[in-house]
Design a protein around this motif. Structure first.
Motif, short mmCIF file in Angstrom:
data_model
loop_
_atom_site.label_atom_id
_atom_site.label_comp_id
_atom_site.label_asym_id
_atom_site.label_seq_id
_atom_site.Cartn_x
_atom_site.Cartn_y
_atom_site.Cartn_z
N VAL A 44 -1.60 -3.34 2.86
CA VAL A 44 -1.44 -1.99 3.70
C VAL A 44 -0.07 -1.70 3.02
O VAL A 44 0.87 -2.48 3.20
N TRP A 105 -6.99 -1.75 -0.67
CA TRP A 105 -5.74 -1.14 -0.48
C TRP A 105 -5.86 0.02 0.25
O TRP A 105 -6.38 0.97 0.12
N TYR A 106 -4.87 0.02 1.36
CA TYR A 106 -4.70 1.25 2.24
C TYR A 106 -3.06 1.92 2.18
O TYR A 106 -2.26 0.98 2.66
N ILE A 143 -2.99 3.30 10.87
CA ILE A 143 -4.05 2.72 9.87
C ILE A 143 -4.42 1.23 10.28
O ILE A 143 -5.65 1.17 10.00
N PHE A 144 -3.82 0.44 11.19
CA PHE A 144 -4.30 -0.69 11.43
C PHE A 144 -5.43 -0.61 12.51
O PHE A 144 -6.50 -1.42 12.54
N LEU A 147 -8.55 0.08 10.55
CA LEU A 147 -9.11 -0.79 9.79
C LEU A 147 -10.20 -1.57 10.63
O LEU A 147 -11.01 -2.27 10.02
N ALA A 152 -5.44 -6.87 7.78
CA ALA A 152 -4.51 -6.83 6.63
C ALA A 152 -3.91 -8.35 6.32
O ALA A 152 -3.12 -9.00 7.14
N VAL A 155 1.52 -6.60 4.07
CA VAL A 155 1.74 -5.26 4.25
C VAL A 155 3.16 -5.07 3.57
O VAL A 155 4.14 -5.72 3.56
#
Length: 259
Positions: A44, A105-106, A143-144, A147, A152, A155
């Motif tokens: 991330v 990949w974020y 974003i977490f 998911l 992740a 980071v």
């Protein structure tokens, strides 16, 4: 916490060098066989302009129509297909992260972001081919939640440069060609704000702690520093060698404080 950052201990600064060398070091880091047992490793990437790739198009959504651009968080945030996080590779994953967006990949870094935009929305104004308005970019730490059951493994982040007002530092460096005191005044303001209670340093500490909490104990948090902003020889009528030296030393000190 199984992270590089710990609130009560210093974390390791990964990089304070220019973009090209910076990417090479990370390329090596993520290609090591030590992580080969991972079947679905996730990175991330959070942060500001240096992480988003501001200034190095194309950006994701670059070829959208104006109507779609202003509704595309990637384009509004100037997330570049050539950003340094996008150049990372992972053992067992084909291609760079830029080719594995939203799988391994974020990418939620945003040009202009400050520490507060990790947990708060970021208003982006736009004026594109007659499309005028603004959009609120969601908090990066969201974003977490998105998911879900995925976790992740890494980071990456650069943050704090906009809190320290790097943009105006460069502007004042130009003005310092005629009046050297301008840059001194600006730098004094930066460091006063950095060290005051609740200032930039405390905001950074809170940012890393917040990331650690939401990312989980399995996540390795990799915090990068900033490249020197000016050519060490200066830029003729715009920057003198002396001004470049002063500003670059300030960036090095900022990186030291991050570390």
């Amino acid at each position: 916490m199984n992270t590089i950052y710990n609130q009560n201990r210093t974390f390791k600064l990964i990089c304070i060098i220019l973009f090209s060398v910076f990417c090479i070091r990370f390329f090596t880091l993520f290609s090591t066989s030590a992580f080969s047992h991972k079947k679905s490793t996730i990175i991330v990437s959070l942060g500001d302009s240096f992480s988003s790739g501001e200034g190095i198009p194309p950006f994701y959504g670059q070829n959208d129509t104006p109507e779609n651009k202003v509704n595309n968080y990637d384009w509004l945030s100037h997330r570049s297909q050539k950003s340094w996080p996008g150049q990372l590779t992972l053992q067992g994953v084909n291609g760079k992260m830029s080719k594995n967006k939203n799988t391994n990949w974020y990418f939620v870094a945003a040009a202009g972001a400050t520490t507060e935009h990790l947990s708060k929305s970021f208003r982006k104004d736009y004026n594109v081919s007659g499309q005028v308005g603004h959009k609120d970019i969601p908090p990066q730490l969201d974003i977490f939640k998105e998911l879900g059951n995925k976790k992740a493994d890494y980071v990456t982040i650069t943050i704090g440069g906009n809190d320290a007002d790097f943009q105006n530092l460069v502007t004042d460096a130009v003005a310092a060609t005629l009046n050297p005191e301008v840059l001194d005044i600006r730098l004094n303001m930066v460091w006063k704000e950095f060290f005051r209670s609740g200032g930039t340093r405390d905001k950074l500490r809170k940012a890393y702690t917040d990331i650690s909490c939401v990312a989980g104990p399995q996540a390795k948090i990799i915090v990068a520093g900033y490249p020197k902003l000016l050519n060490q020889q200066g830029r003729g009528i715009f920057f003198t060698k002396e001004t470049a030296t002063i500003l670059n030393k300030a960036i090095s000190k900022f990186n030291d404080e991050i570390e």
